[in-house]
Each structure stands twice: as structure tokens, then as C-alpha cells.
Scaffold this motif. Structure first.
Motif, PDB file in Angstrom:
ATOM      1  N   UNK A   1       0.835  -1.199   0.000  1.00 21.51           N
ATOM      2  CA  UNK A   1       0.000   0.000   0.000  1.00 21.51           C
ATOM      3  C   UNK A   1       0.874   1.256   0.000  1.00 21.51           C
ATOM      4  N   UNK A   2       1.935   1.273   0.793  1.00 19.45           N
ATOM      5  CA  UNK A   2       2.825   2.432   0.846  1.00 19.45           C
ATOM      6  C   UNK A   2       3.503   2.713  -0.480  1.00 19.45           C
ATOM      7  N   UNK A   3       4.000   1.653  -1.123  1.00 18.47           N
ATOM      8  CA  UNK A   3       4.667   1.833  -2.417  1.00 18.47           C
ATOM      9  C   UNK A   3       3.665   2.298  -3.474  1.00 18.47           C
ATOM     10  N   UNK A   4       2.479   1.694  -3.501  1.00 14.67           N
ATOM     11  CA  UNK A   4       1.469   2.124  -4.467  1.00 14.67           C
ATOM     12  C   UNK A   4       1.035   3.568  -4.206  1.00 14.67           C
ATOM     13  N   UNK A   5       0.892   3.925  -2.935  1.00 16.12           N
ATOM     14  CA  UNK A   5       0.555   5.312  -2.600  1.00 16.12           C
ATOM     15  C   UNK A   5       1.656   6.265  -3.012  1.00 16.12           C
ATOM     16  N   UNK A   6       2.891   5.825  -2.869  1.00 12.02           N
ATOM     17  CA  UNK A   6       4.029   6.663  -3.263  1.00 12.02           C
ATOM     18  C   UNK A   6       4.094   6.839  -4.775  1.00 12.02           C
TER      19      UNK A   6
ATOM     20  N   UNK B   1      -2.788   6.367   1.580  1.00  2.94           N
ATOM     21  CA  UNK B   1      -1.322   6.290   1.586  1.00  2.94           C
ATOM     22  C   UNK B   1      -0.722   7.430   0.773  1.00  2.94           C
ATOM     23  N   UNK B   2      -1.331   7.744  -0.358  1.00  2.00           N
ATOM     24  CA  UNK B   2      -0.843   8.853  -1.185  1.00  2.00           C
ATOM     25  C   UNK B   2      -0.948  10.167  -0.414  1.00  2.00           C
ATOM     26  N   UNK B   3      -2.062  10.363   0.281  1.00  2.00           N
ATOM     27  CA  UNK B   3      -2.208  11.577   1.104  1.00  2.00           C
ATOM     28  C   UNK B   3      -1.156  11.628   2.210  1.00  2.00           C
ATOM     29  N   UNK B   4      -0.903  10.486   2.842  1.00  2.00           N
ATOM     30  CA  UNK B   4       0.106  10.437   3.903  1.00  2.00           C
ATOM     31  C   UNK B   4       1.508  10.700   3.395  1.00  2.00           C
ATOM     32  N   UNK B   5       1.847  10.104   2.258  1.00  5.02           N
ATOM     33  CA  UNK B   5       3.174  10.319   1.659  1.00  5.02           C
ATOM     34  C   UNK B   5       3.335  11.787   1.267  1.00  5.02           C
ATOM     35  N   UNK B   6       2.313  12.361   0.643  1.00  3.62           N
ATOM     36  CA  UNK B   6       2.387  13.767   0.222  1.00  3.62           C
ATOM     37  C   UNK B   6       2.507  14.688   1.428  1.00  3.62           C
TER      38      UNK B   6
END
Length: 87
Positions: free
Chosen positions: A16-21, A73-78
Motif C-alpha cells: 500500500x505504501x509503495x502504491x501510494x508513493x 497512503x498517497x495523502x500520507x506520503x504527500x
């Protein structure tokens, strides 16, 4: 929580983290450990949200749940990238 639950949470967090990234455009200035942590948190919160909306248990692959988790995850990474850029 059993050891298999912890290992599966880490594996799901990595995915999930990699896909979000990958969803976030540009270069992110966060490490892999933060990416995994964001992925684990996004997976947990995304599963809870999918359950609340009644889309967690569908026949086959739970695409809506995955999309919620990847979006979180994308929101968290951003958010982490933005907070590190201002330092």
C-alpha cells in the motif's frame, strides 16, 4: 496479535505504501521505513472506512477498499513529503 498478523500487516503496508508513493507525482523525500509506516496506517484506516461504508467484503477482490487504502497512503506520503520540504 499473532506474529503472522504482524508480518501480513508489514507486507500489506509495503504494498500500500509503495502504491501510494507511486500515485504522488515527483520525488518524495521520505525513506522506505516511513513509506511502510504510512502504508500500514493507511491500510488499517482504509479497512475501517471500507467497513463503515459497507464495501469491505465483496465477492472477489475488494477493489474499492484497495483504492481507499492507496488514496490514504498517497495523502500520507504527500503530507510527510511536504512537511520535510519545509525543514
Amino acid at each position: 496479535m499473532e506474529i503472522s498478523g504482524i508480518i501480513s500487516a508489514i507486507v500489506i503496508g509495503i504494498v500500500i505504501g509503495v502504491l501510494g508513493r507511486l500515485v504522488v507525482p515527483g520525488r518524495q523525500r521520505i525513506g522506505i521505513l516511513l513509506t511502510i509506516l504510512v502504508g500500514i496506517v493507511a491500510a488499517l484506516i482504509g479497512s475501517a472506512l471500507a467497513s463503515a461504508f459497507g464495501v469491505a467484503d465483496t465477492k472477489g477482490v475488494d477493489w474499492i477498499e484497495w483504492l481507499i487504502q492507496i488514496g490514504l497512503a498517497a495523502l500520507g506520503v504527500a503530507a510527510l513529503d511536504r512537511s520535510r520540504a519545509h525543514r
